[in-house]
Design an enzyme around this catalytic site. Structure first.
Site, PDB file in Angstrom:
ATOM      1  CB  VAL A  23      34.999   3.566 -20.605  1.00  0.00           C
ATOM      2  CG1 VAL A  23      34.481   3.161 -19.247  1.00  0.00           C
ATOM      3  CG2 VAL A  23      33.889   3.663 -21.610  1.00  0.00           C
ATOM      4  CB  SER A  24      39.820   5.225 -23.097  1.00  0.00           C
ATOM      5  OG  SER A  24      40.505   4.263 -22.332  1.00  0.00           O
ATOM      6  CB  THR A  25      39.524   0.420 -24.242  1.00  0.00           C
ATOM      7  OG1 THR A  25      39.641   0.007 -22.869  1.00  0.00           O
ATOM      8  CG2 THR A  25      40.696   1.299 -24.622  1.00  0.00           C
ATOM      9  CD  GLN A  28      39.635   2.361 -19.486  1.00  0.00           C
ATOM     10  OE1 GLN A  28      38.767   3.098 -19.924  1.00  0.00           O
ATOM     11  NE2 GLN A  28      40.761   2.807 -18.997  1.00  0.00           N
TER      12      GLN A  28
END
Length: 195
Positions: A23-25, A28
């Site tokens: 996951v990047s954020t 998300q």
């Protein structure tokens, strides 16, 4: 043949799987792509397929725009050592949002080591010709979405700048404080003296 012999033969033919999650954020994670949710779905998928999970690789807080991620780099090393038969992700964009990087991983890392790439959500498998073609098509759309996100961010920054507000970027210049309510920079008298 005894039950033990059958179990031994079955174990020898079971596919070994590396699970990769990212996951990047925080957004998300809140939209159902959290690390634990991805892992749970993928473990369930492996159980249904009769595959053995060898290792789980987790990149939490890393963009899909680059392959320079700690868990990704470790996974590539382990693939090169012949430790798996399959790399499994929840969605194609968890591997990468770059068409070039996705195709590079499939052709130069997975294929060269005899490893199949499987995406649970898109239901394809690169061990088949159709699966390889689908990966190429979906990689194009993942990259398109990445470009659209970048455009929206730039438009938002430009709009904030036109309104006289801080554009973002995470760094507040020395000599200023950020006023969250107004969305602007205000002089910090003490730091301004130092500047």
């Amino acid at each position: 043949m005894s039950k033990k012999q059958i179990e031994k033969i079955t174990a020898e033919y079971q596919k070994r799987v590396f699970i990769y999650v990212r996951v990047s954020t925080q957004q998300q994670a809140e939209e159902g792509y959290s690390i634990p949710q991805q892992i749970e779905r993928l473990k369930t998928y492996c159980k249904a397929m009769g595959w053995i999970v060898v290792k789980i690789y987790t990149d939490d807080g890393y963009s899909g725009g680059s392959l320079e991620r700690p868990a990704m780099e470790q996974m590539v090393q382990d693939i090169n050592n012949g430790s798996t038969d399959i790399v499994l992700v929840d969605k194609l964009d968890r591997l990468s949002r770059s068409q070039y990087d996705t195709l590079y991983m499939i052709q130069e890392v997975f294929d060269k080591n005899g490893v199949a790439f499987v995406s649970r959500n898109e239901a394809f498998d690169t061990s088949t010709p159709f699966g390889k073609a689908m990966v190429g098509i979906l990689a194009v759309f993942a990259e398109l979405e990445r470009s659209r996100i970048r455009e929206r961010m730039m438009d938002g920054q430009e709009g904030r700048a036109k309104e006289g507000k801080l554009r973002g970027g995470g760094f507040i210049p020395i000599g200023y404080d950020y006023n969250k309510e107004k969305g602007i920079l205000e002089p910090n008298k003490y730091e301004a003296m130092q500047v």
